[in-house]
Design a protein around this motif. Structure first.
Motif: not given
Length: 92
Positions: A35-44
């Motif tokens: 929601e803050r616009g930061h890139r996020i990455f999961d295990e996939d």
């Protein structure tokens, strides 16, 4: 759900955050953001970038070959989910 920020993912992959961003651009990836616009990455995404690293740095495949071999997470539905931070477990 375990989630990595860009720097954390780069550290897991033993690459620089700059390399990660370059790979995103070259492969024209749509990376989920919080929601803050930061890139996020999961295990996939971690698994995906491990394959990119294998193909690019070890097997020395071209970006065109990598694009043909891999499908990015969420590429099938072309969505970029916005995650609620309360639902995420960040790795520190």
């Amino acid at each position: 759900m375990t989630v990595y920020k860009a720097g954390q993912l780069a550290k897991q992959l033993e690459i620089t955050p700059y390399q990660l961003r370059d790979w995103e651009k070259v492969l024209e990836l749509i990376i989920p953001r919080n929601e803050r616009g930061h890139r996020i990455f999961d295990e996939d995404w971690l698994a995906f970038f491990r394959q990119v690293k294998q193909f690019r740095l070890i097997e020395e495949k071209s970006w065109e070959e990598i694009n043909q071999l891999l499908q990015a997470p969420n590429a099938a539905d072309n969505t970029t989910p916005i995650a609620e931070e309360a639902e995420l477990e960040f790795v520190y």
